[in-house]
Design an enzyme around this catalytic site. Structure first.
Site, short mmCIF file in Angstrom:
data_model
loop_
_atom_site.label_atom_id
_atom_site.label_comp_id
_atom_site.label_asym_id
_atom_site.label_seq_id
_atom_site.Cartn_x
_atom_site.Cartn_y
_atom_site.Cartn_z
N ALA A 1 -6.36 -21.12 46.52
CA ALA A 1 -6.60 -20.46 45.23
C ALA A 1 -7.26 -21.45 44.27
O ALA A 1 -6.66 -21.90 43.29
CB ALA A 1 -5.27 -19.95 44.67
N THR B 1 -9.50 -21.84 41.77
CA THR B 1 -9.55 -21.87 40.30
C THR B 1 -8.18 -22.07 39.68
O THR B 1 -8.07 -22.42 38.50
CB THR B 1 -10.21 -20.60 39.72
OG1 THR B 1 -9.53 -19.45 40.24
CG2 THR B 1 -11.68 -20.55 40.07
N ASP B 2 -7.11 -21.87 40.45
CA ASP B 2 -5.77 -22.15 39.95
C ASP B 2 -5.57 -23.64 39.67
O ASP B 2 -4.60 -24.01 38.99
CB ASP B 2 -4.71 -21.70 40.96
CG ASP B 2 -4.45 -20.21 40.90
OD1 ASP B 2 -5.19 -19.49 40.20
OD2 ASP B 2 -3.51 -19.74 41.57
N PHE B 3 -6.45 -24.48 40.19
CA PHE B 3 -6.27 -25.93 40.02
C PHE B 3 -7.31 -26.53 39.09
O PHE B 3 -7.21 -27.69 38.71
CB PHE B 3 -6.27 -26.60 41.40
CG PHE B 3 -5.34 -25.88 42.33
CD1 PHE B 3 -3.97 -25.96 42.13
CD2 PHE B 3 -5.81 -25.04 43.31
CE1 PHE B 3 -3.09 -25.24 42.91
CE2 PHE B 3 -4.94 -24.32 44.11
CZ PHE B 3 -3.57 -24.42 43.92
N PRO C 1 -5.55 -25.06 34.88
CA PRO C 1 -4.48 -25.73 34.14
C PRO C 1 -4.95 -26.96 33.38
O PRO C 1 -4.42 -27.27 32.31
CB PRO C 1 -3.46 -26.09 35.22
CG PRO C 1 -3.68 -25.07 36.28
CD PRO C 1 -5.16 -24.85 36.29
#
Length: 817
Positions: free
Chosen positions: A590, A592-594, A597
């Site tokens: 995933a 774009t989850d990283f 943030p």
């Protein structure tokens, strides 16, 4: 994650940080009510970075800081990086936005009246001579340790962080991220977030500190759940590392579910196999087929597929029917365009995602509706990484000409102080209503810096990560998964059932208790619970609220749901990872989850700094897809200026040659090598007999690759990488997740932190990418069990008497936990 998810006895007491005096209380009175144009307007940054820290200054400038790029007479490294428009670097045109340029040999000459110094080394004596300065060193591996001085390139740092080994097709060597360097962007964005956090602490103590940012460690934070497998499941993730080429267990025997699927004008992702969203995707696609008169298996017509995974497991649905139905969907999708499929997915809240390229992004109607694109010097650039309601971000002027400033103007340095040094967010109170990835990681950053963060979950509809491996000893359970635990350390855990009136009432009381509310539901969900920003901030002007979802809080596709896999596709990143002769494989997990943030923490810390000075809160609208697009800015300029469309390069590079991942001795073992400079070339020539000069190497790329592949074959990967490193060649063994626990550089930094979990026992957690010299950020305790702190939160934080707590329990507010 933007999906609608409604949160529904204590085993550990609440341990507040030392000195838990709440210094974030609302200030009142006219002297505290002014508003500044941007959060960092009064901050001066001296930027002496190479590519590894360039993103930091770009973000700080956008937050309002005065960023002065100090360059040698020949210009900074970024001015020589591709892509180019004639002789102009579009990399610099993107990363230099908002900065001013001064030519000087010694950047420390400007630190007397500066607030921040960011560089790509560690200049001795800075912290002693300029104790007021937040001093960040952004480097490939950190400023100390056995690998601190290794030659490094984007490829070798991605390999050292474990990312390369998880990507690509199983029948070919693993793949790097592709045309746009990502490790340096992760490191720079991490540095920007940490600098703003340190400025927030300096506001109280008056003291700066040193921040040691490792790009390698930042890359480890892109691995999703992979690092949790070795210590908990005793192996690397399925389908990776030594298991490359093996297929994961199908949902049912013989059932193959597609992922990357051709459509009329490219590819889309079909994400069928996830509960709720994936089930809904198949259901609505079948309805669309029926409406269009397409072929659908007779037994699938009119059937409700919204619980097909459950029905399949329970034997109430035939796998052959599901397979035939999925094949009908695949054939149907071939005739639809990416735009048609995206609009359908957004309308119904599905997990279909177009694999967009940069022209698709430029023409994206949702981005246009949100006025995302911005004109800078007559060129179209990606816009703000977040929308702040009170202190909007500013793009600033175009990248400066070399030496456009003779010398920075003298200024009065910002002064803070008065409080003893402590954790940056000691005393801050956070109600964390988020789930899955982005929101929890933002809340974790606040908690790791000392905030009291209450993670609020549904007791019935579990956070998806509580249901996903790796599980401790491979025994599933909501309190046994390191996927959830790694993103939620340092927090307190509470359950609330927002379907009940009592649960909603208690949620509103939690929001009233908090200084910060974090949520990542689908837009409109919080409003249905009476907990949108306008409602919560009524009568209290100091609330800071961060809302994150796929496409942002506004626009025609604001309800689009999904995970970071879909985010990477829609943001234009997915299609850049793959082989030119094959469909794209995309980045690991995933993705774009990283990215998100890091932008979220920067925005939130800046909003809190503004709040500390003025008493004013605000709402932050953080689109995960827009944050992801920011990591492609040079390639976007390459299209808007030159008309070039970035595509997947396989093992290729815009800068390095040779550049690749070469098989070594052992099963699925590889070494990454990238040569960018004449110095690197001379070093490689001491190992190999090269067929040409440095300037001619691109013409002989295939021959060089063959020589390097032949030399690597049969050599132990760590020994081969070590030999090349000693000669001065950027090289690194392609690390598996299990290798990370033995990497000498990560060990030197103490990256993995063991925490004792009530059910999982002592377990290693991923540690911070940045080492703070005075106020360390670190996981403070293990992640909470489901509802572990219900009693202490109600009793100690909200101050409720036992009779009222009993009333809430009896009314179902806590969902029986």
């Amino acid at each position: 994650m933007g999906e609608d998810h409604s949160p529904g006895g204590a085993r550990r007491r609440i341990h507040r940080p030392a000195g838990d005096t709440h210094r974030h209380a609302t200030r009142t009175g006219p002297e505290r009510r002014h508003t500044i144009a941007a959060p960092l307007t009064d901050i001066r940054v001296i930027d002496a970075t190479t590519r590894w820290g360039e993103m930091a200054g770009r973000i700080l400038a956008e937050l309002g800081a005065e960023v002065i790029k100090v360059e040698p007479p020949a210009g900074c490294e970024s001015r020589a990086l591709p892509p180019f428009a004639g002789d102009e670097s579009l990399y610099w045109a993107a990363l230099g936005v908002g900065k001013r340029s001064v030519v000087a040999e010694d950047p420390t000459a400007f630190l007397d009246d500066a607030d921040v110094f960011v560089e790509s080394r560690r200049t001795p004596g800075i912290d002693e001579r300029f104790p007021h300065v937040v001093h960040a060193s952004v480097t490939p591996f950190g400023t100390s340790g056995p690998h601190a001085d290794l030659p490094a390139t984007e490829l070798t740092v991605e390999a050292a962080g474990g990312l390369v080994g998880l990507q690509g097709n199983a029948d070919r060597p693993p793949l790097p991220m592709g045309a746009m360097p990502q490790a340096a962007f992760h490191a720079g964005a991490q540095a920007a977030a940490d600098i703003v956090v340190a400025l927030h602490e300096r506001q109280a103590s008056g003291l700066g500190q040193h921040l040691d940012v490792s790009a390698q460690a930042a890359v480890v934070w892109t691995l999703m759940s992979a690092t949790g497998y070795p210590p908990n499941a005793g192996t690397n993730p399925p389908g990776t590392s030594e298991f490359r080429g093996t297929r994961p267990e199908p949902v049912a025997p013989g059932l193959k579910l597609p992922y990357v699927v051709p459509c009329a004008d490219g590819y889309v992702l079909l994400f069928f196999q996830m509960p709720i969203l994936g089930e809904r995707t198949l259901h609505h696609l079948v309805r669309w087929l029926e409406e269009d008169g397409a072929d659908v298996p007779a037994d699938a017509r009119g059937r409700d597929f919204q619980r097909w995974l459950t029905e399949l497991r329970e034997g109430r649905l035939d796998a052959e029917l599901v397979g035939a139905t999925v094949e009908s969907c695949r054939a149907f999708v071939r005739g639809k365009t990416k735009r048609q499929l995206q609009a359908f997915s957004a309308r119904h809240g599905l997990t279909i995602a177009p694999v967009q390229d940069i022209p698709d992004l430029i023409d994206d109607p949702h981005l246009e509706a949100r006025e995302f694109w911005t004109d800078i010097g007559g060129r179209k650039h990606p816009g703000a990484f977040a929308k702040l309601s009170r202190t909007p971000l500013s793009s600033g002027p175009p990248a400066p000409l070399l030496g456009e400033l003779a010398r920075p103007k003298p200024r009065s340095r910002h002064s803070g102080g008065g409080s003893p040094p402590g954790s940056a967010f000691a005393g801050l109170k956070v109600a964390d209503f988020s789930w899955v990835g982005v929101g929890p990681m933002i809340g974790k950053a606040l908690a790791d810096h000392g905030a009291t963060v209450v993670h609020i979950e549904s007791p019935d509809r579990l956070d998806l990560l509580r249901t996903r491996p790796p599980f401790k000893d491979n025994l599933p359970g909501p309190n046994r998964t390191q996927f959830f635990a790694n993103f939620n350390s340092s927090k307190l855990g509470m359950t609330l059932d927002l379907k009940s009136a009592a649960g909603r009432e208690l949620a509103q009381r939690m929001a009233a208790w908090a200084d910060v509310v974090v949520e990542n539901f689908s837009p409109g969900t919080m409003a249905r619970f009476g907990m949108d920003y306008g409602t919560l901030a009524s009568g209290r002007d100091d609330l800071v609220m961060l809302s994150s979802c796929m496409r942002g809080q506004t626009g025609p596709e604001r309800t689009y749901s999904g995970y970071g896999n879909q985010g990477a596709a829609v943001a234009g990143i997915f299609g850049l990872v793959g082989w030119p002769d094959r469909p794209p494989t995309g980045p690991w997990g995933a993705y774009t989850d990283f990215i998100t943030p890091r932008f979220g923490v920067a925005a939130l810390a800046a909003a809190l700094l503004h709040r500390e000075r003025t008493g004013e809160g605000q709402h932050i609208d953080l689109s995960q897809i827009e944050a992801g697009i920011r990591f492609l800015e040079p390639l976007i300029l390459d299209y808007t200026v030159n008309g070039r469309v970035a595509t997947a390069l396989g093992q290729g590079s815009l800068l390095a040659c040779p550049h690749g991942v070469y098989p070594a001795a052992g099963h699925e073992r590889y070494v990454a090598v990238a040569v960018e400079s004449a110095t690197h070339w001379d070093a490689l020539s001491r190992v190999l007999e090269l067929p040409c000069r440095f300037a001619e190497r691109s013409d002989h790329a295939d021959a060089i690759d063959e020589l390097l592949a032949l030399w690597m074959r049969g050599r132990e990967p760590f020994a081969a990488a070590g030999r090349l490193q000693r000669e001065g060649v950027p090289a690194y063994a392609v690390l598996r997740p299990s290798d990370l626990y033995h990497d000498p550089q990560l060990a030197h930094r103490g990256f993995f932190v063991t925490l004792d979990h009530p059910e999982m026992g002592p377990t290693p957690y991923d540690g911070p990418a940045t080492i703070y010299s005075r106020t360390p950020q670190t996981p403070r305790h293990a992640a909470p069990l489901l509802g572990e702190h219900n009693g202490p939160v109600l009793r100690e934080l909200l101050g409720l008497p036992d009779s009222e707590i009993r009333r809430y329990r009896e009314a179902g507010a806590l969902g029986g936990v």
